[in-house]
Write a protein that holds these residues in place. Sequence first.
Motif, short mmCIF file in Angstrom:
data_model
loop_
_atom_site.label_atom_id
_atom_site.label_comp_id
_atom_site.label_asym_id
_atom_site.label_seq_id
_atom_site.Cartn_x
_atom_site.Cartn_y
_atom_site.Cartn_z
N LEU A 26 0.79 -1.06 0.20
CA LEU A 26 0.01 -0.04 0.06
C LEU A 26 0.86 1.24 0.09
CD1 LEU A 26 -2.77 -0.61 2.42
CD2 LEU A 26 -3.08 -0.15 0.24
N PRO A 27 1.32 1.91 -1.30
CA PRO A 27 2.25 2.91 -1.14
C PRO A 27 1.48 4.23 -0.39
CG PRO A 27 1.74 1.94 -3.29
CD PRO A 27 0.81 1.53 -2.63
N ASP A 39 -6.28 -1.35 28.57
CA ASP A 39 -6.64 -0.27 27.66
C ASP A 39 -5.40 0.10 26.70
OD1 ASP A 39 -7.87 1.97 26.26
OD2 ASP A 39 -7.13 3.42 27.76
N PRO A 40 -5.35 -0.57 25.36
CA PRO A 40 -4.25 -0.22 24.64
C PRO A 40 -3.75 1.22 24.24
CG PRO A 40 -6.07 -1.73 23.67
CD PRO A 40 -6.59 -1.08 24.81
N LEU A 41 -2.47 1.32 24.20
CA LEU A 41 -1.99 2.55 23.91
C LEU A 41 -2.01 2.54 22.35
CD1 LEU A 41 1.48 2.43 25.78
CD2 LEU A 41 -0.44 4.22 26.08
N MET A 42 -2.17 3.64 21.55
CA MET A 42 -2.17 3.69 20.15
C MET A 42 -2.21 5.14 19.69
SD MET A 42 -5.47 2.08 17.67
CE MET A 42 -4.80 0.47 18.01
N TYR A 43 -1.62 5.07 18.56
CA TYR A 43 -1.47 6.56 18.07
C TYR A 43 -1.63 6.58 16.54
CZ TYR A 43 3.30 5.85 16.32
OH TYR A 43 4.41 5.08 15.50
N GLN A 44 -1.78 7.83 15.99
CA GLN A 44 -2.16 8.06 14.50
C GLN A 44 -0.80 8.13 13.74
OE1 GLN A 44 -5.60 8.56 13.36
NE2 GLN A 44 -5.04 8.22 11.20
N ALA A 45 -0.13 7.22 13.06
CA ALA A 45 1.14 7.28 12.32
C ALA A 45 0.91 8.00 10.82
CB ALA A 45 1.72 6.01 12.42
N ALA A 46 2.05 8.40 10.35
CA ALA A 46 2.04 8.99 8.97
C ALA A 46 1.65 7.84 8.19
CB ALA A 46 3.22 9.30 8.54
N SER A 47 0.60 8.12 7.28
CA SER A 47 0.38 7.00 6.27
C SER A 47 0.17 7.47 4.81
CB SER A 47 -1.11 6.28 6.74
OG SER A 47 -2.20 7.30 6.74
N ASP A 48 0.35 8.86 4.59
CA ASP A 48 0.42 9.40 3.18
C ASP A 48 1.45 8.93 2.20
OD1 ASP A 48 2.16 10.72 4.94
OD2 ASP A 48 2.15 12.56 3.40
N GLY A 49 2.29 8.12 2.70
CA GLY A 49 3.26 7.58 2.03
C GLY A 49 4.10 6.59 2.61
N PHE A 50 4.46 5.30 2.31
CA PHE A 50 5.41 4.32 3.05
C PHE A 50 6.54 4.22 1.93
CE2 PHE A 50 1.37 3.50 4.91
CZ PHE A 50 1.75 3.23 6.14
#
Length: 328
Positions: free
Chosen positions: A76-77, A110-121
Amino acid sequence: MKLGTLRAGGRDGTLVVVSADLGHAVVARDIAPTLQAALDDWDRTAPALAELATALEAGSVEGRFALRIEDLAAPLPRAYQFLDGSAYLAHVERVRRARGAEMPPSFLEDPLMYQAASDGFLPPVGTIPVSSEEFGIDFESEVCVVTGDVPMGVGPAEAANHVQLVCLVNDVSLRNLIPAELAKGFGFVQSKPRSALSPVMVTPDELGDAWRDGKLHLPLLTWLDGERFGAPEAGADMQFSFHELIAHAAKTRPLAAGTIIGSGTVANQDESLGASCMAEKRMLEIIRDGKPSTPFLSFGARVRIEMLDGAGRNIFGSIEHVYEPYRR
C-alpha cells in the motif's frame, strides 16, 4: 495468497499477485488496478485474486514474470490511516522502568495507540533518508494487519472478520525528538517519519496455524549490519490481539478499508531472544548498568526485518534498508 505492488503505475502503483516463494508475479489489473481498489471491493476481488494466485502457482497463467523485489513499492504505497498500537507490555514496562516510572495498571486493559504517518510508505528495499544522526535514528520491527471496512463500535470477536491482510513494518523512529514532542501532550509528528512495509502482504489463511486468536505466532527476525539483533516470538507476550486493537480503534468511529493497524515493537519477557528496536536494547542497558552503552544508528547502518515459516521460507519478503543523509 500474497499481494504486492509494482512501482510502475503512478503513486499507487500496480497490483500484482505474487507466488508463494516470492519468485514470480502476475499483474492483476483486470481484477483491480491497485491494492486499495481491491480492498474497497474485497468481496468481489478476493475470490478472483485467489483464483489468479492458484493459476500462478500452477504456472498456467498468461503474463507470469520473474519478480525482482527492488521493483516493488510498498504493497500500500499510501493508506487512509495507519494506527500503531503498543501491544507488547514487556517493551512498555522496560521503557518506563528505565526512566524510573511504573507502568499504570490501566495499561493492562486499555491499549496504547497513536495515529502514524500513512500518506506515503517507503519501498521495502533501498534507503531511509534522515536529516541528522543527532535525531537518534532507530527502527521498530512490528507486525501489521490491514482491515476491510470496520463498523463503529465493533467488538473483538466481530473484528476478526475484518482482518484482510497481514504484513511487517519498520516503524522508523527518531528517538531524540520524542521526549519534547510528548511533553507537548499532542503526540508524535516530527519523531515519526515515513515507515517501510514488507514487500508483500498475505491473507491470514496463507499463515496456516501460525495465525490464531488474532496473533501471528512466529519469531520476528531483525538483523543489524548482517548480525542477528533479535528474534522475539510475535505471538507470545502480546497483551492485546489484533482483534482487540481493531475494536479499540473503532470504538468511536468506523475504519475505512485499507486501514493499517500496527502491533507496536515486538518484545518478549525472555530477554535472551533479543530486541526489535535500539531503544529497548538501550533501556535494558540502563536497567542493568545505569546508563546505555549502545548508540542509536549511524548513517550507513543496514537493517533487515523478516519472518520465516516453519520450513524456513520467507513469508513476507525482507524489509532491508541502509540509513543515509537526506538530500533534496
